[in-house]
Design a protein around this motif. Structure first.
Motif, PDB file in Angstrom:
ATOM      1  N   PHE A  76      11.606   4.640  -8.242  1.00  0.00           N
ATOM      2  CA  PHE A  76      10.496   3.704  -8.322  1.00  0.00           C
ATOM      3  C   PHE A  76       9.872   3.504  -6.944  1.00  0.00           C
ATOM      4  CE2 PHE A  76       9.083  -0.656  -7.527  1.00  0.00           C
ATOM      5  CZ  PHE A  76       8.038  -0.746  -8.419  1.00  0.00           C
ATOM      6  N   ARG A  77       8.570   3.491  -6.873  1.00  0.00           N
ATOM      7  CA  ARG A  77       7.836   3.190  -5.647  1.00  0.00           C
ATOM      8  C   ARG A  77       6.891   2.008  -5.832  1.00  0.00           C
ATOM      9  NH1 ARG A  77      11.305   5.176  -2.981  1.00  0.00           N
ATOM     10  NH2 ARG A  77      11.243   7.255  -2.154  1.00  0.00           N
ATOM     11  N   GLU A  78       6.092   2.045  -6.924  1.00  0.00           N
ATOM     12  CA  GLU A  78       5.123   0.961  -7.116  1.00  0.00           C
ATOM     13  C   GLU A  78       4.643   0.894  -8.549  1.00  0.00           C
ATOM     14  OE1 GLU A  78       1.223   3.163  -5.272  1.00  0.00           O
ATOM     15  OE2 GLU A  78       2.811   2.558  -3.927  1.00  0.00           O
ATOM     16  N   LEU A  79       4.114  -0.285  -8.879  1.00  0.00           N
ATOM     17  CA  LEU A  79       3.593  -0.559 -10.208  1.00  0.00           C
ATOM     18  C   LEU A  79       2.303  -1.343 -10.035  1.00  0.00           C
ATOM     19  CD1 LEU A  79       4.016  -0.806 -13.355  1.00  0.00           C
ATOM     20  CD2 LEU A  79       5.256  -2.910 -12.854  1.00  0.00           C
ATOM     21  N   LEU A  80       1.250  -0.952 -10.738  1.00  0.00           N
ATOM     22  CA  LEU A  80      -0.034  -1.638 -10.627  1.00  0.00           C
ATOM     23  C   LEU A  80      -0.482  -2.093 -12.011  1.00  0.00           C
ATOM     24  CD1 LEU A  80      -2.466  -2.396  -8.772  1.00  0.00           C
ATOM     25  CD2 LEU A  80      -3.480  -0.218  -9.457  1.00  0.00           C
ATOM     26  N   VAL A  81      -0.798  -3.378 -12.127  1.00  0.00           N
ATOM     27  CA  VAL A  81      -1.322  -3.943 -13.368  1.00  0.00           C
ATOM     28  C   VAL A  81      -2.719  -4.459 -13.060  1.00  0.00           C
ATOM     29  CG1 VAL A  81      -1.045  -5.734 -15.114  1.00  0.00           C
ATOM     30  CG2 VAL A  81       0.973  -4.604 -14.152  1.00  0.00           C
ATOM     31  N   ARG A  82      -3.685  -4.053 -13.874  1.00  0.00           N
ATOM     32  CA  ARG A  82      -5.057  -4.511 -13.692  1.00  0.00           C
ATOM     33  C   ARG A  82      -5.431  -5.395 -14.862  1.00  0.00           C
ATOM     34  NH1 ARG A  82     -10.556  -1.140 -14.305  1.00  0.00           N
ATOM     35  NH2 ARG A  82     -11.968  -2.763 -13.577  1.00  0.00           N
ATOM     36  N   GLY A  83      -5.814  -6.629 -14.560  1.00  0.00           N
ATOM     37  CA  GLY A  83      -6.289  -7.552 -15.570  1.00  0.00           C
ATOM     38  C   GLY A  83      -7.757  -7.850 -15.343  1.00  0.00           C
ATOM     39  N   VAL A  84      -8.365  -8.549 -16.238  1.00  0.00           N
ATOM     40  CA  VAL A  84      -9.776  -8.895 -16.122  1.00  0.00           C
ATOM     41  C   VAL A  84     -10.037  -9.676 -14.828  1.00  0.00           C
ATOM     42  CG1 VAL A  84     -11.639 -10.253 -17.167  1.00  0.00           C
ATOM     43  CG2 VAL A  84     -10.122  -8.901 -18.609  1.00  0.00           C
ATOM     44  N   ASP A  85      -9.089 -10.487 -14.423  1.00  0.00           N
ATOM     45  CA  ASP A  85      -9.284 -11.340 -13.254  1.00  0.00           C
ATOM     46  C   ASP A  85      -8.590 -10.840 -11.996  1.00  0.00           C
ATOM     47  OD1 ASP A  85     -10.899 -13.156 -14.666  1.00  0.00           O
ATOM     48  OD2 ASP A  85      -9.120 -14.131 -15.498  1.00  0.00           O
ATOM     49  N   GLY A  86      -8.164  -9.582 -11.981  1.00  0.00           N
ATOM     50  CA  GLY A  86      -7.590  -9.040 -10.758  1.00  0.00           C
ATOM     51  C   GLY A  86      -6.375  -8.172 -10.990  1.00  0.00           C
ATOM     52  N   TYR A  87      -5.632  -7.959  -9.912  1.00  0.00           N
ATOM     53  CA  TYR A  87      -4.507  -7.026  -9.905  1.00  0.00           C
ATOM     54  C   TYR A  87      -3.196  -7.732  -9.585  1.00  0.00           C
ATOM     55  CZ  TYR A  87      -8.050  -3.364  -9.601  1.00  0.00           C
ATOM     56  OH  TYR A  87      -9.106  -2.539  -9.852  1.00  0.00           O
ATOM     57  N   VAL A  88      -2.128  -7.180 -10.135  1.00  0.00           N
ATOM     58  CA  VAL A  88      -0.765  -7.522  -9.753  1.00  0.00           C
ATOM     59  C   VAL A  88      -0.122  -6.187  -9.398  1.00  0.00           C
ATOM     60  CG1 VAL A  88       1.451  -8.500 -10.438  1.00  0.00           C
ATOM     61  CG2 VAL A  88      -0.674  -9.436 -11.395  1.00  0.00           C
ATOM     62  N   ALA A  89       0.315  -6.063  -8.159  1.00  0.00           N
ATOM     63  CA  ALA A  89       0.925  -4.818  -7.699  1.00  0.00           C
ATOM     64  C   ALA A  89       2.328  -5.114  -7.193  1.00  0.00           C
ATOM     65  CB  ALA A  89       0.079  -4.187  -6.603  1.00  0.00           C
ATOM     66  N   THR A  90       3.278  -4.287  -7.578  1.00  0.00           N
ATOM     67  CA  THR A  90       4.661  -4.442  -7.135  1.00  0.00           C
ATOM     68  C   THR A  90       5.080  -3.162  -6.429  1.00  0.00           C
ATOM     69  OG1 THR A  90       5.166  -5.945  -8.949  1.00  0.00           O
ATOM     70  CG2 THR A  90       7.029  -4.867  -7.895  1.00  0.00           C
ATOM     71  N   TYR A  91       5.679  -3.335  -5.255  1.00  0.00           N
ATOM     72  CA  TYR A  91       6.082  -2.219  -4.408  1.00  0.00           C
ATOM     73  C   TYR A  91       7.556  -2.336  -4.065  1.00  0.00           C
ATOM     74  CZ  TYR A  91       1.050  -2.019  -3.775  1.00  0.00           C
ATOM     75  OH  TYR A  91      -0.292  -1.938  -4.001  1.00  0.00           O
ATOM     76  N   ALA A  92       8.265  -1.204  -4.047  1.00  0.00           N
ATOM     77  CA  ALA A  92       9.636  -1.209  -3.550  1.00  0.00           C
ATOM     78  C   ALA A  92       9.587  -1.575  -2.070  1.00  0.00           C
ATOM     79  CB  ALA A  92      10.264   0.173  -3.720  1.00  0.00           C
ATOM     80  N   ALA A  93      10.491  -2.448  -1.666  1.00  0.00           N
ATOM     81  CA  ALA A  93      10.617  -2.834  -0.256  1.00  0.00           C
ATOM     82  C   ALA A  93      12.054  -2.505   0.146  1.00  0.00           C
ATOM     83  CB  ALA A  93      10.292  -4.312  -0.067  1.00  0.00           C
ATOM     84  N   GLY A  94      12.346  -1.224   0.184  1.00  0.00           N
ATOM     85  CA  GLY A  94      13.707  -0.779   0.450  1.00  0.00           C
ATOM     86  C   GLY A  94      14.553  -0.909  -0.797  1.00  0.00           C
ATOM     87  N   PRO A  95      15.860  -0.730  -0.670  1.00  0.00           N
ATOM     88  CA  PRO A  95      16.732  -0.773  -1.834  1.00  0.00           C
ATOM     89  C   PRO A  95      17.090  -2.184  -2.293  1.00  0.00           C
ATOM     90  CG  PRO A  95      17.999  -0.274   0.108  1.00  0.00           C
ATOM     91  CD  PRO A  95      16.554  -0.294   0.533  1.00  0.00           C
ATOM     92  N   LEU A  96      16.763  -3.203  -1.491  1.00  0.00           N
ATOM     93  CA  LEU A  96      17.200  -4.560  -1.800  1.00  0.00           C
ATOM     94  C   LEU A  96      16.104  -5.487  -2.302  1.00  0.00           C
ATOM     95  CD1 LEU A  96      19.463  -5.168   1.326  1.00  0.00           C
ATOM     96  CD2 LEU A  96      20.196  -4.577  -0.981  1.00  0.00           C
ATOM     97  N   ALA A  97      14.850  -5.144  -2.091  1.00  0.00           N
ATOM     98  CA  ALA A  97      13.782  -6.107  -2.374  1.00  0.00           C
ATOM     99  C   ALA A  97      12.543  -5.428  -2.944  1.00  0.00           C
ATOM    100  CB  ALA A  97      13.420  -6.864  -1.090  1.00  0.00           C
ATOM    101  N   VAL A  98      11.667  -6.263  -3.481  1.00  0.00           N
ATOM    102  CA  VAL A  98      10.361  -5.821  -3.959  1.00  0.00           C
ATOM    103  C   VAL A  98       9.295  -6.774  -3.433  1.00  0.00           C
ATOM    104  CG1 VAL A  98      11.162  -4.651  -6.038  1.00  0.00           C
ATOM    105  CG2 VAL A  98      10.654  -7.070  -6.140  1.00  0.00           C
ATOM    106  N   LEU A  99       8.109  -6.242  -3.293  1.00  0.00           N
ATOM    107  CA  LEU A  99       6.946  -7.012  -2.853  1.00  0.00           C
ATOM    108  C   LEU A  99       5.967  -7.042  -4.017  1.00  0.00           C
ATOM    109  CD1 LEU A  99       4.953  -8.271  -0.760  1.00  0.00           C
ATOM    110  CD2 LEU A  99       4.347  -5.907  -0.136  1.00  0.00           C
ATOM    111  N   THR A 100       5.565  -8.233  -4.434  1.00  0.00           N
ATOM    112  CA  THR A 100       4.550  -8.373  -5.476  1.00  0.00           C
ATOM    113  C   THR A 100       3.318  -9.013  -4.855  1.00  0.00           C
ATOM    114  OG1 THR A 100       6.140  -8.486  -7.282  1.00  0.00           O
ATOM    115  CG2 THR A 100       3.983  -9.451  -7.690  1.00  0.00           C
ATOM    116  N   VAL A 101       2.173  -8.386  -5.080  1.00  0.00           N
ATOM    117  CA  VAL A 101       0.921  -8.807  -4.456  1.00  0.00           C
ATOM    118  C   VAL A 101      -0.092  -9.109  -5.557  1.00  0.00           C
ATOM    119  CG1 VAL A 101      -0.926  -8.115  -2.873  1.00  0.00           C
ATOM    120  CG2 VAL A 101       1.412  -7.335  -2.460  1.00  0.00           C
TER     121      VAL A 101
END
Length: 158
Positions: free
Chosen positions: A70-95
Motif C-alpha cells: 500500500f502507498r496511497e488511497l484517494l477518495v473524491r467527493g463532491v465537496d473535495g478529496y480525502v487522501a491517505t498515504y503510508a507514512a512508513g510502516p507504523l503510521a498513515v497520513l490522511t489529508v
C-alpha cells in the motif's frame, strides 16, 4: 504530548501552509490511534478509525490485484478529496482538501509530509517503549499484505 507527536503536528501544519487548499490533516497509527491532527471541525478519532478501516481494504485490494505494498488511497467527493498515504510502516497520513486542489501537487506535498512523519514516528516509536518513557508502543504496523479470507486462494477463486 510526546515530543514526536508535537513534531508530527508541526509537519501537518507545514503541509497546510505549503498547500492552502488542504483543509485538514491527520497522522494516525495503523490501528486508528490519533498521533496528531490539524483539522478544524473534524472528529479526529472518527477520521482515524475510518482511515484504519479504509487502510485494511486498500492493503487487501493492492495485494489481491498484485499491486504490491500500500502507498496511497484517494477518495473524491463532491465537496473535495480525502487522501491517505503510508507514512512508513507504523503510521498513515490522511489529508482533506478542497475540490479545487491540484491533485498532483496534493500528492507531491503529502508524500513529502508522509516521509517526514515516517521518520519522526519511526525514530520515536521503533524502540522499546520503556526506553523513551511512554506506555504507547504504537501497537500495529501497516501490513505488507493481508492473508486471504478463509477458503479463498490469493489471486483466485475459492
Amino acid at each position: 504530548m510526546p515530543a514526536a507527536d508535537a513534531e508530527v503536528l508541526d509537519e501537518l501544519r507545514r503541509l497546510r501552509t505549503r498547500l492552502p487548499q488542504v483543509t485538514g490533516a491527520l497522522a494516525a497509527a495503523a490501528d486508528g490511534l490519533v498521533i496528531a491532527q490539524d483539522a478544524d471541525g473534524t472528529e479526529a478519532d472518527a477520521v482515524a478509525a475510518l482511515t484504519a478501516a479504509s487502510l485494511a481494504v486498500a492493503v487487501r485490494m493492492a495485494a489481491a490485484t498484485g499491486r504490491g505494498e500500500f502507498r496511497e488511497l484517494l477518495v473524491r467527493g463532491v465537496d473535495g478529496y480525502v487522501a491517505t498515504y503510508a507514512a512508513g510502516p507504523l503510521a498513515v497520513l490522511t489529508v482533506l482538501a478542497e475540490p479545487r486542489v491540484n491533485v498532483g501537487r496534493l500528492h507531491l506535498e503529502s508524500r513529502q509530509s508522509g516521509a517526514r512523519i515516517a521518520e519522526l514516528v519511526g525514530r520515536h516509536y521503533a524502540r522499546d517503549p520503556a526506553e523513551h518513557g511512554t506506555d504507547d508502543p504504537m501497537p500495529r504496523r501497516i501490513p505488507r499484505s493481508l492473508p486471504p479470507p478463509t477458503g479463498e486462494r490469493p489471486g483466485g477463486r475459492s
